[in-house]
Scaffold this active site. Structure first.
Site, PDB file in Angstrom:
ATOM      1  N   SER A  63       0.814  -1.199   0.000  1.00  0.00           N
ATOM      2  CA  SER A  63       0.000   0.000   0.000  1.00  0.00           C
ATOM      3  C   SER A  63       0.854   1.257   0.000  1.00  0.00           C
ATOM      4  O   SER A  63       0.318   2.361  -0.009  1.00  0.00           O
ATOM      5  CB  SER A  63      -0.925  -0.002   1.227  1.00  0.00           C
ATOM      6  N   ASN A  92      -3.150  -2.763  12.764  1.00  0.00           N
ATOM      7  CA  ASN A  92      -4.601  -2.574  12.703  1.00  0.00           C
ATOM      8  C   ASN A  92      -5.049  -1.297  13.401  1.00  0.00           C
ATOM      9  O   ASN A  92      -5.860  -0.539  12.873  1.00  0.00           O
ATOM     10  CB  ASN A  92      -5.325  -3.784  13.319  1.00  0.00           C
ATOM     11  N   THR A 114     -39.743  26.010 -12.415  1.00  0.00           N
ATOM     12  CA  THR A 114     -39.971  24.628 -11.979  1.00  0.00           C
ATOM     13  C   THR A 114     -40.153  23.833 -13.253  1.00  0.00           C
ATOM     14  O   THR A 114     -40.655  24.373 -14.254  1.00  0.00           O
ATOM     15  CB  THR A 114     -41.217  24.459 -11.081  1.00  0.00           C
ATOM     16  N   HIS A 115     -39.705  22.580 -13.240  1.00  0.00           N
ATOM     17  CA  HIS A 115     -39.745  21.767 -14.468  1.00  0.00           C
ATOM     18  C   HIS A 115     -39.034  22.488 -15.615  1.00  0.00           C
ATOM     19  O   HIS A 115     -39.375  22.289 -16.768  1.00  0.00           O
ATOM     20  CB  HIS A 115     -41.179  21.461 -14.897  1.00  0.00           C
ATOM     21  N   SER A 133     -12.168  25.137 -28.518  1.00  0.00           N
ATOM     22  CA  SER A 133     -12.224  23.875 -29.240  1.00  0.00           C
ATOM     23  C   SER A 133     -11.008  23.775 -30.140  1.00  0.00           C
ATOM     24  O   SER A 133     -10.538  24.781 -30.679  1.00  0.00           O
ATOM     25  CB  SER A 133     -13.505  23.828 -30.069  1.00  0.00           C
ATOM     26  N   LYS A 143     -15.720  28.599 -30.465  1.00  0.00           N
ATOM     27  CA  LYS A 143     -16.239  28.019 -29.231  1.00  0.00           C
ATOM     28  C   LYS A 143     -15.612  28.590 -27.961  1.00  0.00           C
ATOM     29  O   LYS A 143     -14.417  28.849 -27.910  1.00  0.00           O
ATOM     30  CB  LYS A 143     -16.028  26.497 -29.238  1.00  0.00           C
ATOM     31  N   GLU A 180     -18.931  22.021 -16.165  1.00  0.00           N
ATOM     32  CA  GLU A 180     -19.145  20.677 -16.728  1.00  0.00           C
ATOM     33  C   GLU A 180     -18.316  19.646 -15.969  1.00  0.00           C
ATOM     34  O   GLU A 180     -18.799  18.559 -15.637  1.00  0.00           O
ATOM     35  CB  GLU A 180     -18.734  20.647 -18.197  1.00  0.00           C
ATOM     36  N   TYR A 231     -10.519  -7.050  11.802  1.00  0.00           N
ATOM     37  CA  TYR A 231      -9.888  -6.539  10.586  1.00  0.00           C
ATOM     38  C   TYR A 231      -9.833  -7.599   9.495  1.00  0.00           C
ATOM     39  O   TYR A 231      -9.526  -8.761   9.755  1.00  0.00           O
ATOM     40  CB  TYR A 231      -8.462  -6.066  10.904  1.00  0.00           C
ATOM     41  N   GLN A 241      -8.184  -2.461   3.314  1.00  0.00           N
ATOM     42  CA  GLN A 241      -7.114  -1.644   2.746  1.00  0.00           C
ATOM     43  C   GLN A 241      -7.612  -0.858   1.535  1.00  0.00           C
ATOM     44  O   GLN A 241      -7.024   0.142   1.140  1.00  0.00           O
ATOM     45  CB  GLN A 241      -5.938  -2.545   2.349  1.00  0.00           C
TER      46      GLN A 241
END
Lengths: 459, 459, 459, 459
Positions: free
Chosen positions: A24, A111, A156-157, A278, A284, A291, A318, A323
């Protein structure tokens, strides 16, 4: 890989693949400060328990301080040489203080050690993220105050519904982040608990002063059950959930910024510095920042489900599966910090096109509800008034008019109780002003919200 | 479907498919008590605002009371006739009090009405679930007290690790559920907030006394922002997450019960009444209950990710997507209540096979750590002592012995500082007794935990 | 609950809670046809194996036919009386044919029986869903053909990018659904496999002719391993994933319909019959249908993660957890069928506002790429031409012009190689026409796609 | 960060945070080979279209070859200097061939370029993973053949159910992986499609020969719709799902290995080289490998839900959110390859303790079903025989006997039709032998399965 801390009982060396699979160090190196901090506290407890002399203690603490500086400088770069960060630090310690270093692990297991390190890490992450949430809220409040009179369509909507203040709309996000900020505060309480002393799972036979270690490390409490302490990842799950909630809120804000910056809406302009272009289309200017924030929601949701899956049906105590908690956690922390930093910068960098918003609030019968409520005041039952106004809207649609462009006669033909005073109910600005009940979009109500917010933010 | 509450502006009737698609009455009928409770409070606010006379108010409240009794008795069964529970109640009210019923919706929208109903529903669900968690904890404490001296193997990686008390093992679950209980309590705070007065999204023009309605309905606070109030489902998400955590904990317990009831482990016997058989294999007795609890974890995880997905990137304020919150919520509540009820029954119905557990704790070198810590006391550095014991274990494996079956000479050949007193470090019962530091598996430490638990449970 | 099919070995009756917890009759009643169909095939195999006489066989099949009709009519309503649909059918059979009914389960277990029923169910669901996908594709092709010349802005990052044909945009969804249709076809192959004969997990000692049963039931293959056969839910997971993909595609389409029907975009009008209104705002007309489709994506994602969670780390062979597969499956099937039905109705019911789309395609420099590609033809390197056009766009923005409104001089000042012929590169219609390479938005290319689609659809 | 490929239209430089947020070079560098491979094909198409001369083409291809070698050697290490791998390669190309390099992007956008790169990457990943699945299957077949006669208990609900062959149990996993292998093959078909030529979203005005590029790059087809081509991530989602299925299967195998290597089961011994120890408990030998495989299931599930979330409700065509596809994909590929490699190594390295398995198969009434089926042969209806055997089991439990230890009288007292021949029905080995119907656990049936497998594996 070099010698393990647990090799005595083993006849064969670990397979290279196993080493690679188990190791690890590639990601838990990030915990070195926490690991050293915990070792110092453990060292003091060993001293108090008479296992170390004060001199031992001083030597170990000094050496650990040096190791931290070395790690700050990027030393010990060879990740293949160590199984995990705990081994790295112990190995470095033994190199400095010899056999004394081999005694530091007395009464401790990886642990409880790793549980400790992660708790310290999450605690600091929560503190940093709460600060960033506060900054994001500040950015919202600033924009709300700056545009205190700006009227826009409330939706709304995604259909125009009623005129609202932009400030009111922005302050809705303030409230979401306020809940997030509090939720993190509660997770902090459950995180800020000392697991040391739990050893592998049963506690240790040495009389370590756990309360002292807790004070030393700034923990509010000590864990009540050693088996729970080494197998508990609830605090990480809570943290991941709290982060998922922030991302969900950011994704909603991002979606609105993306939509508002379309040519069709044109409500906001995001400064060049926050957009990209772009590679093929020269005209663009893309709102990449919101985003990406919206997209990164998926990543954090994924990390949450990932750890929930890991923990499902794991027996005590454990298990190595645990891990798998760390990479999801670390990536979530990085993502949150980056997104919140981006969010508060972005909120500050948006230009609101007031004229366009106001105009949009004037088209599309947004005052229809006001008209219905006016009729109620003239004694018409609400359901009836709703229906009358619905028919007036139909009439407008056929004639290509807005409600305030209807003549009094046109209105009265459907509802004779309408009077001349109706026209002031058809003005978006007036519509907003009438909604000053607590929590409403009226200027006074919004102003009180901003005031409350500034107090919460310490402004 | 019959007339809508919003039809004035529409020229065509809704398509049958659309009706079927939109209708929520199939599942939101469950909210009828909450809907009526909210309508009563709203009615009182309309009265205080002068829109209703006191007489109007009394008539409406009386009629609503009758409707509740009718719904209690299963009347209004035709679900195709109403769009949602709000329409059903309103239609029934109009049938009883005429045009007055049409006036009740004044200053209210389905957006704030449904937010209110769900908040009331979640509040009660939290209260019931917290009680069930308490009962589950009680069942654990009872079993822990009943078997206070029973020693079993503690496991890590499913390998025998150290002797622990069964009571300690059970109390680990107590701690998990304690965190759950507290977490629900915090969610309750954020749930117990009045949205009424927010109307569609902007607030209403009528001066409804929101604080009064909050008191009336037992809410601790009123929502601060109307746009947030109608588009906020955070409290449901929190609730679903809290439930996912409980299920995760139950899945861990279930996994252990399934494993412990294998012929190979034989640690527990689940009474016949809690098992089922096989349609083909006459000898089978299957632990269906814990298996199903474990399996139902998936269902609750799924509901959490479902609503997180729904809420991702939804612009303000209300969007119809949010109607998808309810079925996930209701099924989660049903699942949790059933599982917790089953869990506390099951915990009480388990017989622990003490002899088998004790014997298992005596085989497999579970006292190896004690031996290593003994060596530390004799002056050996922990890493060194760990290695020596590892080699003694290897020797035992080759000779087919347990550690306590080694002679003093055999031990001394590897470590001369071992003395006669070593043998009392190789007894599982002694091993447990040595771990009385707070949180450890020692009898006193566990007893203190049980004491604390009983105080928390009010026992 | 009445007598179980497995009670011989049990001393105590099942606890009422356990019955409630275990019972699946509440949802698996839906499988009655499949259960009976499977029993008929099993009955024939028992006959061939000499366990049943032909007369036995005829009696059982006749009785099963009656039971199916009774269940069609809603008989056997008392769900508390049976554990599951298999028990219900067997009990009903015994009532009709006596002890013969008790012999039908010979060589069969509920483990392979339920696997069979679900495979038959999923097979039919796939067939229905594939038909609905085809209908949805047909609706798209019809709209594409109907509006073959309509030009609209193509978007990336929600910013206007290049002019495209609406038909091209719609056909993008055709392609998504085409992949879905094929994917379901592949899942069908792995679903259409007979598990009968696997019994509990090891196979049966009776020589059942599995190939004959497969033919009888229309399966393409028999399962190769009995332990796998009873513990395999891969085909359901695949099915849920395939459904999640359809929902994801529908959510993209829905998002576009919601955005396109805002006042700001105004690209589409959804007919009144497919919209709903507001209980408070009389002017509202909300696109509930696409919103709900978008929202229901969460539900199907949730069901997928739910079953993935259930199956994680389950040992062989059957475990009760697997009973949790059914409700997620059934709700997914219902949701998909409803959404696809709604989608094809909705696609047909949308009115495209061609004028608005065309106008939008003319504003916002969508032909900038064409201009850059024009410059390439005049010998300018693409990166350079991209930069020049970028500067022209900036100039336009400052002057409030579109590109075609710049004079030749204005353009030449930045790039002298621009000639008079440039203007035909600045016309959106021409822009589209130039993209007739396969897959492009040019009218011929799109027409070919539509042609290919019609062949795939058998039109 | 250095100059962008899209800066012409921008007045302000990008904010440093935005650069950091947008940049993908940190992870998409991994795609450099695919990017160069794609650029070579694009270069050839430009040449055929007359935009490049053959000489241009040769220069560019040579330079790209050099760049690939440089990247192989780790050159261009400064990740801050480039936005993404595409920019890096282009910049390097311009440095080598000047303005010609700036012309390479003609008729191409990053949108189709990145789609291409990822398709090439996934294609190779599928090929590698399918090979690893085959190796895993080989390891299973080898162990199955090696232990062809070994009898063990088959389990349902983790309770001993019926005797089975270990080979049969192992071959159940073979079948799961066989489905996985085929599923990946189908995903490959949908992946192996050329997007180039789609440019930003509408196709390009240059007449690029897409079929030629497809052949050049080994694609089986070209994409049918340019808007779909640049916004389609279905193939990645399918790939992630296929991977999730493999992980689910590995998690089941891992769970069994963990359970089988407990002291209580003792069915398998995992060699030292595949285990690790404890830092505190000297006797421990932990099955980390299967635990980690089981745990990593969560990670892959998480990545799947992550990308499903990203793609939900994204309008056409490309949106920046999609950049979030890559890290989930890359980590999944790494995880799968590592886990499959580990799995086949581990399967080969396991020692099965045949004696222990066989003994376990002899205890616990596993032949009860055989006895019931014996009774059927004596004319008892199955349900009746099931009940009789259930009672015999009860009797055995009370007397502490196994079924074969009952005397004929004891058995006959419950069922007089039992004869002397019953005892050969109570032998586990005979039980297995009787199940030779196709798919059963009988030696011949299993042998045929192994034969079929070897053919599929080309052995």
């Amino acid at each position: 890989m070099a010698k393990k801390t647990w090799g005595g009982r083993f006849k064969e060396d670990a397979d290279e693949l196993v080493d690679r699979f188990n190791a690890s160090i590639g990601f838990d190196r990030r915990l070195y400060k926490e690991d050293i901090q915990g070792s110092i506290a453990h060292c003091k407890a060993l001293t108090k328990a008479g296992i170390f002399t004060q001199q031992d203690c001083d030597r170990v603490i000094e050496a650990l301080g040096q190791i931290q500086q070395e790690l700050d400088r990027g030393e010990y770069p060879d990740e293949r040489a160590y199984e995990d960060i705990h081994t790295l630090v112990e190995r470095a310690l033994v190199a400095k203080v010899g056999e004394l270093g081999e005694r530091l692990h007395t009464g401790r297991s990886r642990n409880d050690q790793v549980a400790l390190d992660v708790r310290l890490y999450v605690r600091e992450a929560i503190n940093r993220i709460r600060s960033l949430i506060r900054e994001t809220q500040r950015a919202l409040v600033e924009q709300a105050e700056k545009h205190s009179g700006l009227i826009m369509p409330g939706y709304t909507h995604m259909q125009r519904a009623q005129p609202v203040l932009l400030a009111h709309h922005l302050m809705a996000y303030y409230e979401m982040f306020e809940r997030d900020w509090r939720r993190f505060g509660e997770t902090l309480k459950r995180t800020n608990v000392l697991p040391l002393g739990s050893a592998a799972l049963a506690g240790t036979t040495f009389t370590l002063d756990r309360e002292m270690m807790a004070r030393e490390l700034g923990f509010e409490a000590i864990s009540a059950n050693s088996m729970d302490a080494v197998s508990d990842r609830d605090f990480i799950l809570e943290f991941l959930f709290d982060c998922a909630m922030v991302m969900m809120h950011l994704s909603r804000l991002s979606e609105e910024l993306v939509i508002w910056s379309t040519e069709e809406f044109g409500f906001v302009t995001i400064s060049d510095a926050f957009c990209t272009g772009s590679s093929i289309m020269p005209q663009k200017k893309n709102p990449d920042l919101p985003e990406l924030m919206r997209g990164k929601t998926g990543r954090v949701y994924g990390h949450l489900i990932s750890l929930l899956t890991v923990m499902k049906a794991l027996p005590l105590a454990y298990n190595k599966d645990m891990q798998e908690d760390k990479e999801a956690l670390f990536d979530t922390v990085d993502t949150l910090e980056l997104c919140l930093e981006a969010a508060c910068r972005l909120i500050g960098a948006v230009t609101f096109n007031g004229e366009k918003m106001k105009q949009a609030a004037s088209n599309g019968f947004l005052v229809a509800t006001d008209l219905a409520e006016y009729l109620v005041r003239k004694g018409v039952a609400f359901r009836k008034s709703h229906e009358i106004v619905g028919q007036l809207v139909l009439e407008c649609l056929e004639k290509g008019k807005e409600l305030h462009e209807l003549s009094l006669e046109e209105m009265r033909s459907l509802c004779p109780s309408i009077g001349e005073d109706v026209y002031e109910w058809l003005d978006p600005a007036k519509s907003v002003e009438r909604r000053n009940l607590p929590g409403g979009t009226g200027p006074d109500a919004v102003s009180q919200c901003i005031q409350k917010a500034k107090e919460e933010l310490g402004l």
